[in-house]
Write an enzyme that holds these catalytic residues in place. Sequence first.
Site, PDB file in Angstrom:
ATOM      1  N   LYS A 196       3.150   6.822   4.292  1.00 40.18           N
ATOM      2  CA  LYS A 196       2.487   5.520   4.307  1.00 40.18           C
ATOM      3  C   LYS A 196       2.116   5.069   5.719  1.00 40.18           C
ATOM      4  O   LYS A 196       1.697   3.921   5.907  1.00 40.18           O
ATOM      5  CB  LYS A 196       3.394   4.473   3.648  1.00 40.18           C
ATOM      6  CG  LYS A 196       3.816   4.813   2.220  1.00 40.18           C
ATOM      7  CD  LYS A 196       4.774   3.761   1.697  1.00 40.18           C
ATOM      8  CE  LYS A 196       5.373   4.170   0.353  1.00 40.18           C
ATOM      9  NZ  LYS A 196       6.321   3.150  -0.160  1.00 40.18           N
ATOM     10  N   PRO A 215       0.833  -1.205   0.000  1.00 33.32           N
ATOM     11  CA  PRO A 215       0.000   0.000   0.000  1.00 33.32           C
ATOM     12  C   PRO A 215       0.869   1.257   0.000  1.00 33.32           C
ATOM     13  O   PRO A 215       1.817   1.370   0.786  1.00 33.32           O
ATOM     14  CB  PRO A 215      -0.794  -0.131   1.307  1.00 33.32           C
ATOM     15  CG  PRO A 215      -0.788  -1.594   1.605  1.00 33.32           C
ATOM     16  CD  PRO A 215       0.528  -2.095   1.119  1.00 33.32           C
ATOM     17  N   GLU A 216       0.560   2.183  -0.907  1.00 33.14           N
ATOM     18  CA  GLU A 216       1.279   3.445  -0.972  1.00 33.14           C
ATOM     19  C   GLU A 216       0.375   4.546  -0.439  1.00 33.14           C
ATOM     20  O   GLU A 216      -0.702   4.271   0.101  1.00 33.14           O
ATOM     21  CB  GLU A 216       1.726   3.688  -2.416  1.00 33.14           C
ATOM     22  CG  GLU A 216       2.585   2.545  -2.952  1.00 33.14           C
ATOM     23  CD  GLU A 216       3.029   2.729  -4.393  1.00 33.14           C
ATOM     24  OE1 GLU A 216       3.174   3.881  -4.837  1.00 33.14           O
ATOM     25  OE2 GLU A 216       3.227   1.709  -5.085  1.00 33.14           O
ATOM     26  N   ARG A 244      13.875  -3.216  -7.979  1.00 33.57           N
ATOM     27  CA  ARG A 244      12.432  -2.991  -8.050  1.00 33.57           C
ATOM     28  C   ARG A 244      11.929  -3.158  -9.479  1.00 33.57           C
ATOM     29  O   ARG A 244      12.518  -2.630 -10.431  1.00 33.57           O
ATOM     30  CB  ARG A 244      12.077  -1.574  -7.554  1.00 33.57           C
ATOM     31  CG  ARG A 244      12.549  -1.261  -6.147  1.00 33.57           C
ATOM     32  CD  ARG A 244      12.052  -2.254  -5.109  1.00 33.57           C
ATOM     33  NE  ARG A 244      10.607  -2.273  -5.033  1.00 33.57           N
ATOM     34  CZ  ARG A 244       9.886  -1.449  -4.262  1.00 33.57           C
ATOM     35  NH1 ARG A 244      10.473  -0.544  -3.513  1.00 33.57           N
ATOM     36  NH2 ARG A 244       8.568  -1.546  -4.227  1.00 33.57           N
TER      37      ARG A 244
END
Length: 270
Positions: free
Chosen positions: A58, A2-3, A257
């Site tokens: 976050k 979750p960002e 990433r």
Amino acid sequence: MPELPEVETVRQTLKNFIIGKTIKEIQVYYDPIVTGDSDHFANTLTGQTICDIDRIGKYLIFILDRDAFISHLRMEGKYNIVDASTPLNKHEHLSFIFRDGSELRYQDTRKFGRLELVNKDTYRQDLPLAKLGPEPWDADPETIYAKIHKSNLPIKTLLLDQTIMTGIGNIYANEICFTLKIDPRTPGKRLSKRRVAELITISREILEQAIAQGGTTIHSFDANGITGLFQLQLNVHTQKICPICQGTITKEMVRGRGTYYCKTCQKKKG
């Protein structure tokens, strides 16, 4: 993971359900989910009422009568609001049992998330939140430029550095680079002051659009069963065809990433 938009969606959703509720009991089923002494965490918060929920980057901050605690969802953390009679599932590791018979349960399949007791009055100045950079809405272009203009790190990596600017994760970093029309591998030192200002503006706009859509639902994210819709507007992340040139989207690892970009529309400098 979750960002910022997903965490903001969780915040807004939870506020509709738990503000004003008083904690009757806290059950911790997996001690490491709490940073520090889990018994102290539970004993301190029992009997207090939830007054508000704040968010920084976050992180969620639950504000109670006398104390506060922060929550970082990490990879797959989520909150479920249920009746106290609902059977516990194997991935629910902590329960806030309210006096009205409802429960707020923290669920985390991978057990990476953490909750931590913090000072209600000084949490923004204390660790771990004190190390965070500004959110895009509060970011000053001159300050951000000063942090990255000598860096050889890819701009994608710098966007993920929460000490530079907080709230942006992998999904939105990919989307920001695409909208900026820059190759995500471009070293930070190649961005002019004008481009840094554009970067901040685009970051704000994309995060605002995602918040308006309830975030991006990929894999397991939801906010008490409410799923986001921003994945329908993604230009490059997990996509195969560029919406601009109709070319093939490239996926490769940038500093570990998964990174999606269009080699035609996003030119690399340096």
